[in-house]
Design a protein around this motif. Structure first.
Motif, PDB file in Angstrom:
ATOM      1  N   THR A 164      84.119  38.672   8.402  1.00  0.00           N
ATOM      2  CA  THR A 164      85.122  39.726   8.227  1.00  0.00           C
ATOM      3  C   THR A 164      86.522  39.137   8.248  1.00  0.00           C
ATOM      4  O   THR A 164      87.385  39.489   7.420  1.00  0.00           O
ATOM      5  N   PHE A 168      87.685  39.483   4.568  1.00  0.00           N
ATOM      6  CA  PHE A 168      88.221  40.844   4.470  1.00  0.00           C
ATOM      7  C   PHE A 168      89.550  41.029   5.190  1.00  0.00           C
ATOM      8  O   PHE A 168      90.034  42.155   5.281  1.00  0.00           O
ATOM      9  N   ASP A 172      91.166  46.972   4.117  1.00  0.00           N
ATOM     10  CA  ASP A 172      90.323  47.956   4.802  1.00  0.00           C
ATOM     11  C   ASP A 172      90.362  49.281   4.040  1.00  0.00           C
ATOM     12  O   ASP A 172      91.315  50.053   4.178  1.00  0.00           O
ATOM     13  N   GLN A 267      83.378  45.107  11.401  1.00  0.00           N
ATOM     14  CA  GLN A 267      82.528  44.024  10.921  1.00  0.00           C
ATOM     15  C   GLN A 267      81.187  44.507  10.414  1.00  0.00           C
ATOM     16  O   GLN A 267      80.337  43.698  10.029  1.00  0.00           O
ATOM     17  N   ALA A 270      80.354  43.429   6.635  1.00  0.00           N
ATOM     18  CA  ALA A 270      79.965  42.026   6.512  1.00  0.00           C
ATOM     19  C   ALA A 270      78.560  41.807   7.071  1.00  0.00           C
ATOM     20  O   ALA A 270      77.746  41.086   6.483  1.00  0.00           O
TER      21      ALA A 270
END
Length: 358
Positions: A164, A168, A172, A267, A270
């Motif tokens: 994450t 990422f 979000d 998370q 992921a």
């Protein structure tokens, strides 16, 4: 007699107190403190001083809590969040000096072996050749074996929290492109491991860890209040749907879904991508959710050895010790794995209390 295990993970510091008079860990008390260390990790894995302070405080409080339950020195271990930190020596020194509890760092392979040991004890011999997957905050553990210990065990840097942060961060929900990059990365890391599992053709594949437990609940598995002996599973088809569902939601909205906790919502996507990609590469259609994992594996090892001396920081993997099997790796009292698992039924009637450190 009681033993305690203190698990320092990416999200929580969790204390488990268990009765050790039998051959299985029967929990009588659990307590946790949520630190969410993974949310504060700096680039490169460095754990900031403020978070180290909070960790030291949490371990000290856990030691006090353990004493209330008759455990003077719990076996404390840290997973990848500390193991991979560049300032790991400082963290370990401070915890030992200021909290009075030596903090052990287990290699990823040993974590995989201990988790497999717990899963095998829970599932029993009827599971046959067994594959195990555990998605933590920092790593993915994979193991396979036909006996009580794995023939093959590995730890890969594919934890839900780590990925994450790496893929990422700042998005979000993340873009479709970031999701594809993550899936490609997982495929590349898992290629050889997946080929080995396909070749071994396990009869049963088990999923452990909170990440997979929560994904299982999202996919329709029974809630925790149904008890640990309720059969639970998770299919690859359901996971694919879960990935699609999670990928379009921000973390705040994921936390409203069944099974997804606010602490792990960020998370969860992921973790779902790792789980689905792993199952697909390994040719696994369904996994059994196993309530026992690393903490129970550590407890089993401590119980069977009578203490925590089996780990001195340089101990070889469990499988390497099979040439001269120590007492820690033999069934206690002549009980086989099936008998051990059957004995766990009595834990359902034990008065287990839980809470947070005071």
């Amino acid at each position: 007699m009681r033993m305690g295990v203190l698990d320092v993970g990416s999200n929580t510091v969790r204390l488990v107190i268990a009765e050790t008079d039998g051959a299985v860990p029967l929990p009588v008390h659990t307590a946790k403190r949520r630190l969410r260390l993974s949310d504060h990790v700096e680039r490169g894995g460095h754990l900031p001083k403020e978070q180290v302070n909070r960790l030291v405080e949490a371990v000290a409080e856990a030691r006090v809590e353990g004493r209330r339950w008759g455990v003077t020195q719990p076996f404390a271990f840290a997973t990848a969040i500390v193991r991979d930190a560049p300032n790991r020596p400082e963290i370990l020194d401070r915890v030992t000096a200021e909290a009075g509890v030596p903090l052990h760092v287990l290699p990823g392979e040993v974590e995989a072996e201990l988790t497999f040991l717990a899963a095998r004890r829970w599932m029993g011999w009827r599971a046959g050749p067994l594959a195990m997957l555990d998605i933590g905050g920092g790593t993915l553990e994979v193991a396979f074996g036909r006996s009580k210990l794995p023939d093959f065990a590995i730890s890969l840097p594919l934890g839900a929290g780590r990925l994450t942060r790496e893929f990422f961060r700042g998005q979000d929900p993340p873009s479709l492109r970031r999701g594809k990059l993550l899936r490609r990365h997982v495929r590349h890391q898992l290629r050889d491991v997946a080929a080995r599992i396909r070749w071994e053709a396990p009869r049963t594949t088990v999923a452990t860890s909170r990440t997979l437990q929560q994904l299982g609940r999202l996919c329709g598995a029974a809630p925790g209040r149904s008890g640990p002996f309720t059969p639970r599973g998770i299919t690859r088809t359901d996971l694919r749907v879960a990935v699609e569902r999670l990928s379009v939601l921000p973390a705040a909205d994921r936390a409203l879904l069944p099974g997804i906790s606010p602490a792990r919502a960020g998370q969860s996507l992921a973790g779902a991508i790792v789980a689905h990609t792993t199952m697909k590469l390994m040719g696994v259609d369904e996994m059994t959710l196993c309530p026992w994992a690393l903490r129970e594996g550590v407890l089993l090892r401590c119980i069977e050895d009578g203490n925590a001396d089996w780990w001195d920081g340089t101990a070889p993997s469990l499988r390497d010790q099979e040439a001269v099997p120590p007492r820690a790796l033999r069934p206690v009292g002549g009980a086989d794995v099936n008998a051990t698992v059957s004995a766990t039924a009595s834990s359902a009637q034990l008065p287990t209390r839980s809470g947070q450190f005071t």
